[in-house]
Design an enzyme around this catalytic site. Structure first.
Site, PDB file in Angstrom:
ATOM      1  N   LYS A  69       1.285  64.834  27.578  1.00  0.00           N
ATOM      2  CA  LYS A  69       0.669  63.643  26.993  1.00  0.00           C
ATOM      3  C   LYS A  69       1.579  62.977  25.965  1.00  0.00           C
ATOM      4  CE  LYS A  69      -3.062  62.192  23.936  1.00  0.00           C
ATOM      5  NZ  LYS A  69      -2.101  61.756  22.907  1.00  0.00           N
ATOM      6  N   LEU A 104      -6.893  65.845  23.572  1.00  0.00           N
ATOM      7  CA  LEU A 104      -5.890  65.921  22.524  1.00  0.00           C
ATOM      8  C   LEU A 104      -6.028  64.666  21.670  1.00  0.00           C
ATOM      9  CD1 LEU A 104      -2.649  67.130  24.382  1.00  0.00           C
ATOM     10  CD2 LEU A 104      -4.025  68.437  22.768  1.00  0.00           C
ATOM     11  N   ASP A 105      -5.793  64.799  20.355  1.00  0.00           N
ATOM     12  CA  ASP A 105      -5.820  63.636  19.481  1.00  0.00           C
ATOM     13  C   ASP A 105      -4.789  62.618  19.936  1.00  0.00           C
ATOM     14  OD1 ASP A 105      -7.589  65.136  17.952  1.00  0.00           O
ATOM     15  OD2 ASP A 105      -5.983  65.923  16.682  1.00  0.00           O
ATOM     16  N   LYS A 106      -4.986  61.373  19.538  1.00  0.00           N
ATOM     17  CA  LYS A 106      -4.085  60.303  19.949  1.00  0.00           C
ATOM     18  C   LYS A 106      -2.635  60.621  19.600  1.00  0.00           C
ATOM     19  CE  LYS A 106      -3.235  55.347  19.473  1.00  0.00           C
ATOM     20  NZ  LYS A 106      -3.715  54.054  18.913  1.00  0.00           N
ATOM     21  N   THR A 108      -1.213  63.483  19.104  1.00  0.00           N
ATOM     22  CA  THR A 108      -0.745  64.785  19.561  1.00  0.00           C
ATOM     23  C   THR A 108      -0.153  64.711  20.962  1.00  0.00           C
ATOM     24  OG1 THR A 108      -2.426  65.875  18.210  1.00  0.00           O
ATOM     25  CG2 THR A 108      -1.403  67.183  19.936  1.00  0.00           C
TER      26      THR A 108
END
Length: 239
Positions: A69, A104-106, A108
């Protein structure tokens, strides 16, 4: 063996909408077991060979992918304002009912799994199963025994929630910057970042490298993705 309508099979593979693939079938673009088939209602199973134009379609009961990601998108299938992880998928894969397992956080980076297998995705994210996730992190602050012990006993977050025991391992320190590995068995919102904030430190870079038995492919560049191998699929389904 379970059978499905031909138009549904093609649609689930992202060839197009049900109406689009019905037209394609009627136009003679599809062969089943080498025979031209113009009826969208034709029943097929996984042992049948399905050809769309010149492509022999690879078909499975469920599909699994891993993505490295990028830090510029949110983990969602759609959003009216934000770029989502789905925009990194090809047109066909965007249209085959894939969805991310967990989030997942933006900001990360790293391992994000996609599947069409709803029950397995639920297992991977359910608190009942507590699948271990491994992260690499760069921290503004000097991590020592106090922080390692705090992770082992649980850290109280800003909302009063005390995390489950986790593992923090120090790799190295450079000035006021620490390079660490973290293992979690849960996934509260921005949990690792909030854990370090509670300890007076700040995460400046975060990357997930493993989820359960699946490790991020080191050859997968940020923003790229690939289908899981047969061995990786077996490892996932063995949960």
């Amino acid at each position: 063996m379970e059978t499905e309508r031909l138009d549904k099979v093609l649609s689930n593979l992202g060839i197009g909408s049900r109406s689009d693939v019905k037209i394609a079938i009627k136009q003679g673009k599809v062969l089943v077991n080498g025979i031209l088939t113009k009826d969208p209602k034709t029943k097929v199973n996984l042992e049948d060979s399905v050809q769309y134009e010149t492509e022999i379609l690879i078909r499975r009961k469920f599909y699994y992918f891993m993505m490295n990601k990028a830090p510029d998108c949110i983990t969602a299938t759609e959003d009216p304002k934000e770029k989502t992880v789905m925009e990194y998928l090809s047109f066909r894969h965007q249209n085959m009912n894939l969805f991310p397992i967990g989030r997942l956080d933006k900001e990360t980076e790293g391992l994000l799994l996609f599947t069409t297998n709803g029950p397995l995705a639920h297992k991977y994210t359910s608190p009942k199963h507590l699948v271990t996730k491994e992260y690499y992190a760069e921290i503004h602050g000097v991590v020592g025994k106090e922080e390692i012990d705090a992770f082992e006993t649980g850290v109280t977050l800003d909302d009063g929630y005390k995390t489950l025991p986790a593992k923090l391992e120090l790799d190295s320190i450079n000035g006021d910057k620490s390079f660490v590995k973290v293992w979690l068995r849960e996934g509260k919102y921005r949990q690792i970042r909030r854990m370090f904030v509670s300890l007076g430190m700040e995460v400046v870079y975060l990357k997930r490298v493993r989820m359960g038995a699946i490790e991020l492919d080191p050859n997968l560049r940020v923003g790229n993705y690939r289908e899981l191998t047969e061995e990786e699929i077996k490892q996932m389904e063995a949960l």
